[in-house]
Design an enzyme around this catalytic site. Sequence first.
Site, PDB file in Angstrom:
ATOM      1  N   ASP A  78       0.845  -1.196   0.000  1.00 27.51           N
ATOM      2  CA  ASP A  78       0.000   0.000   0.000  1.00 27.51           C
ATOM      3  C   ASP A  78       0.880   1.245   0.000  1.00 27.51           C
ATOM      4  OD1 ASP A  78      -2.187  -1.676   0.224  1.00 27.51           O
ATOM      5  OD2 ASP A  78      -2.407  -1.393   2.390  1.00 27.51           O
ATOM      6  N   ARG A  79       0.333   2.330  -0.486  1.00 28.86           N
ATOM      7  CA  ARG A  79       1.095   3.575  -0.578  1.00 28.86           C
ATOM      8  C   ARG A  79       1.744   3.957   0.749  1.00 28.86           C
ATOM      9  NH1 ARG A  79      -0.953   8.714  -3.862  1.00 28.86           N
ATOM     10  NH2 ARG A  79       0.984   9.897  -3.844  1.00 28.86           N
TER      11      ARG A  79
END
Length: 255
Positions: A78-79
């Site tokens: 995930d970012r």
Amino acid sequence: LRQERARQISPMKRQFLIAYEDPLMLAVVKPAGLLVHGDQTEKKNTLVNQVTGYLMEQGEYQPGREKTFTPAAVNRLDRNTSGLVLFGKTSGAVQSLNQMIRERGYLDKYYLAIVWGELDHTLHLKSRMEKDQEKNRIAVLEEGAGEGKLMETIARPLSVRQGFTQVEVELITGRTHQIRAHLADAGYPIIGDEKYGDRGRNKLLAERFGLTSQFLHASRIRFQDALPPVAHLAGLEITAPLPRRLEKIKQELSL
């Protein structure tokens, strides 16, 4: 056309660290906040583009000569999750690494997290999940549910103090937001997680530490076995220490 393609992926400021490298594979440490692949919010400054630029600088990738292959990430974070991302440098390496990620018995993937609550035993979580594409969020269903993809997570407590637990999480399957959703569903949401966590308590941590995203870090990958042409990876363990800001929070919580 080839010159134009080279300009589009020209080297940019490098934000990643190198944890391991050989002629066929590169393991990098992604910082929180950087996308692995582009999306509607950011198409240029991504980890894939930064790594491609690095390999061009090293002379290991020449887009003008390659017709079909570009270096590729074989796992995804995930970012706002930091940690290890693996890249294959050749088509054969990418294919084998992708197969090793998909099938059991090749790679063990471990994460470090701090959760709300005092966990005093190992959690072995099995369930099914459904993804809401519009909200970019998953729902955790019962393991016996007739639909949804199976997900399996193991969380082992490392240290406990005053309402917090540091856990090492082993991913058995690799679904979107799996660790975050599974731990929250089990009653131990990751601190700082705005999507699956406790917003009220997270607000207190944001004021105290400036933590505005989940405390989750992909810290370790161990190769139990490996396929050609990357068979030499068998037995290798690659690690990435906690980023400085997360290490500081961990120390201040006495974990």
